[in-house]
Design an enzyme around this catalytic site. Structure first.
Site, PDB file in Angstrom:
ATOM      1  N   ARG A 218      11.308  33.951 -31.330  1.00  0.00           N
ATOM      2  CA  ARG A 218      11.248  35.173 -32.159  1.00  0.00           C
ATOM      3  C   ARG A 218      11.606  34.851 -33.605  1.00  0.00           C
ATOM      4  NH1 ARG A 218      14.773  39.724 -29.961  1.00  0.00           N
ATOM      5  NH2 ARG A 218      13.723  40.903 -31.605  1.00  0.00           N
TER       6      ARG A 218
ATOM      7  N   GLN B 121      16.643  50.050 -35.840  1.00  0.00           N
ATOM      8  CA  GLN B 121      16.989  49.341 -34.594  1.00  0.00           C
ATOM      9  C   GLN B 121      16.552  47.877 -34.717  1.00  0.00           C
ATOM     10  OE1 GLN B 121      16.025  52.174 -30.985  1.00  0.00           O
ATOM     11  NE2 GLN B 121      14.555  52.539 -32.657  1.00  0.00           N
ATOM     12  N   ASN B 122      15.769  47.587 -35.738  1.00  0.00           N
ATOM     13  CA  ASN B 122      15.196  46.239 -35.885  1.00  0.00           C
ATOM     14  C   ASN B 122      16.252  45.246 -36.358  1.00  0.00           C
ATOM     15  OD1 ASN B 122      12.811  47.468 -35.172  1.00  0.00           O
ATOM     16  ND2 ASN B 122      12.025  47.588 -37.271  1.00  0.00           N
TER      17      ASN B 122
ATOM     18  N   HIS C 181      21.292  47.556 -34.286  1.00  0.00           N
ATOM     19  CA  HIS C 181      21.285  46.549 -33.212  1.00  0.00           C
ATOM     20  C   HIS C 181      21.549  45.151 -33.754  1.00  0.00           C
ATOM     21  CE1 HIS C 181      18.768  49.446 -30.518  1.00  0.00           C
ATOM     22  NE2 HIS C 181      20.040  49.785 -30.601  1.00  0.00           N
TER      23      HIS C 181
ATOM     24  N   GLY D 277       7.840  54.104 -35.711  1.00  0.00           N
ATOM     25  CA  GLY D 277       7.628  52.915 -34.885  1.00  0.00           C
ATOM     26  C   GLY D 277       8.658  52.676 -33.812  1.00  0.00           C
TER      27      GLY D 277
ATOM     28  N   SER E 157       9.795  53.809 -29.641  1.00  0.00           N
ATOM     29  CA  SER E 157       9.482  54.535 -28.402  1.00  0.00           C
ATOM     30  C   SER E 157      10.580  55.553 -28.097  1.00  0.00           C
ATOM     31  CB  SER E 157       9.349  53.541 -27.243  1.00  0.00           C
ATOM     32  OG  SER E 157      10.551  52.774 -27.131  1.00  0.00           O
TER      33      SER E 157
ATOM     34  N   ALA F 241       2.142  52.569 -39.066  1.00  0.00           N
ATOM     35  CA  ALA F 241       3.133  52.821 -40.125  1.00  0.00           C
ATOM     36  C   ALA F 241       2.711  52.142 -41.423  1.00  0.00           C
ATOM     37  CB  ALA F 241       4.488  52.282 -39.674  1.00  0.00           C
TER      38      ALA F 241
HETATM   39  N1  APR Z   1       2.800  51.618 -36.435  1.00  0.00           N
HETATM   40  C1  APR Z   1       3.521  52.613 -35.841  1.00  0.00           C
HETATM   41  N2  APR Z   1       3.997  52.518 -34.569  1.00  0.00           N
HETATM   42  C2  APR Z   1       3.719  51.373 -33.895  1.00  0.00           C
HETATM   43  C3  APR Z   1       2.982  50.303 -34.452  1.00  0.00           C
HETATM   44  C4  APR Z   1       2.515  50.462 -35.780  1.00  0.00           C
HETATM   45  N3  APR Z   1       1.782  49.503 -36.383  1.00  0.00           N
HETATM   46  N4  APR Z   1       2.881  49.309 -33.502  1.00  0.00           N
HETATM   47  C5  APR Z   1       3.549  49.754 -32.422  1.00  0.00           C
HETATM   48  N5  APR Z   1       4.046  50.983 -32.646  1.00  0.00           N
HETATM   49  C6  APR Z   1       4.867  51.816 -31.762  1.00  0.00           C
HETATM   50  C7  APR Z   1       4.618  51.639 -30.289  1.00  0.00           C
HETATM   51  O1  APR Z   1       3.578  52.511 -29.856  1.00  0.00           O
HETATM   52  C8  APR Z   1       5.969  52.050 -29.688  1.00  0.00           C
HETATM   53  O2  APR Z   1       6.014  53.453 -29.463  1.00  0.00           O
HETATM   54  O3  APR Z   1       6.200  51.427 -31.965  1.00  0.00           O
HETATM   55  C9  APR Z   1       6.962  51.696 -30.780  1.00  0.00           C
HETATM   56  C10 APR Z   1       7.781  50.456 -30.457  1.00  0.00           C
HETATM   57  O4  APR Z   1       8.595  50.781 -29.341  1.00  0.00           O
HETATM   58  P1  APR Z   1       9.462  49.610 -28.664  1.00  0.00           P
HETATM   59  O5  APR Z   1       8.616  48.394 -28.477  1.00  0.00           O
HETATM   60  O6  APR Z   1      10.137  50.231 -27.485  1.00  0.00           O
HETATM   61  O7  APR Z   1      10.540  49.219 -29.767  1.00  0.00           O
HETATM   62  P2  APR Z   1      11.847  50.037 -30.164  1.00  0.00           P
HETATM   63  O8  APR Z   1      11.648  51.505 -29.986  1.00  0.00           O
HETATM   64  O9  APR Z   1      12.220  49.561 -31.525  1.00  0.00           O
HETATM   65  O10 APR Z   1      12.923  49.499 -29.094  1.00  0.00           O
HETATM   66  C11 APR Z   1      14.255  49.937 -29.250  1.00  0.00           C
HETATM   67  O11 APR Z   1      14.919  48.398 -27.503  1.00  0.00           O
HETATM   68  O12 APR Z   1      14.735  46.314 -26.509  1.00  0.00           O
HETATM   69  C12 APR Z   1      15.510  47.111 -27.346  1.00  0.00           C
HETATM   70  O13 APR Z   1      17.003  46.331 -28.962  1.00  0.00           O
HETATM   71  C13 APR Z   1      15.644  46.495 -28.705  1.00  0.00           C
HETATM   72  O14 APR Z   1      15.845  47.629 -30.844  1.00  0.00           O
HETATM   73  C14 APR Z   1      15.067  47.551 -29.654  1.00  0.00           C
HETATM   74  C15 APR Z   1      15.186  48.829 -28.831  1.00  0.00           C
END
Ligand code: APR
Length: 245
Positions: free
Chosen positions: A75, A102-103, A120, A190, A192, A234
């Site tokens: 990563r 969260q990133n 995080h 961005g 979930s 985004a």
């Molecule tokens: N623009 C907007 N949204 C996007 C894009 C984009 N280009 N690409 C993906 N997405 C959306 C996806 O559809 C999804 O709903 O971004 C979201 C990413 O969700 P996750 O992969 O679950 O990531 P996140 O919500 O940041 O996860 C939260 O989980 O595993 C842990 O610690 C980790 O910080 C992370 C936390």
């Protein structure tokens, strides 16, 4: 859900322009266009191919520290190639917006955001897993693998990120919670919105009367809280939402 982007972007822009205390809550989707992997995107999200408990938990680290550090190395090398995208830059241009993310990547920081709360943690450093206090920045393009803490020698070094089952950094959490409570608008970008306690910040903001604007490539668990929901990337939508007219 929006049918006509132009119309819903105009409505969301008006809400942002009249906001006096905006914040942004972001997740992996903000950095996805920069080539940084998300977690739950079907097919290419990290958790669709790996068990998060094996790679992002203290138990997984104790069981196989070599595997965990190899995953972080992959990563980190991916992030070393990444550049802030137009979404990061659009957010960085708005110094009035407090960034809660969260990133763990450094793309918002490299874009120029200085009001940044990383819930995080931060993947660009390692610390002693045994809390001796030793912390060191890592070379993201040549990341370290499994090794003992050079200061105490008792425990291994691990990324300064929050794993499943670990408490969020207390100062970051209290600042984020206060920001969510006091904001009058929250851009949710961005994410979930399924990982707690971070995702609870959206409910905190909504319950405090803030306008919720979601920018995401698909509907999410937070969709019912949205006053405006823009489905798309985004990288494309944030500049259109945030650029001064
Ligand atoms: N623009 C907007 N949204 C996007 C894009 C984009 N280009 N690409 C993906 N997405 C959306 C996806 O559809 C999804 O709903 O971004 C979201 C990413 O969700 P996750 O992969 O679950 O990531 P996140 O919500 O940041 O996860 C939260 O989980 O595993 C842990 O610690 C980790 O910080 C992370 C936390």
């Amino acid at each position: 859900m929006t049918s006509d982007h132009a119309e819903s972007i105009a409505a969301a822009r008006t809400a942002i322009q009249s906001s006096r205390n905006p914040c942004c809550f972001s997740g992996a989707g903000l950095s996805a266009p920069s080539g940084v992997g998300t977690f739950r995107d079907p097919g290419d999200g990290w958790w669709s191919r790996h068990d998060p408990m094996k790679l992002a938990s203290p138990e997984g680290f104790s069981e196989d520290p070599e595997l965990v550090m190899k995953w972080y190395a992959a990563r980190r090398e991916q992030m070393a190639q990444a550049r802030p995208n137009a979404g990061h830059l659009a957010l960085a241009n708005r110094k009035d917006i407090v960034q809660i993310t969260q990133n763990t990547d450094d793309l918002l920081e490299r874009a120029g955001c200085d009001r940044l709360v990383q819930l995080h943690g931060d993947i660009t450093s390692d610390r002693c897993h045994g809390h001796c206090g030793h912390v060191e920045r890592v070379d993201m393009s040549n990341p370290p693998l499994d090794r003992m803490c050079p200061a105490c020698g008792d425990e291994r070094m691990r990324p300064t990120v929050t794993w499943f089952g670990e408490a969020l950094p207390s100062s970051a959490w209290s600042l984020a919670e206060q920001t969510a409570r006091e904001c009058d608008l929250m851009l949710v970008v961005g994410t979930s919105a399924v990982v707690y306690p971070a995702a609870a910040l959206i409910e905190v903001a909504s319950r405090s009367g803030a306008t919720i604007i979601i920018v995401n490539s698909e509907a999410t668990a937070a969709s019912p809280l949205a006053d405006h929901e823009l489905i798309g990337s985004a990288e494309e939508l944030l500049p259109r939402l945030l650029e001064s007219s």
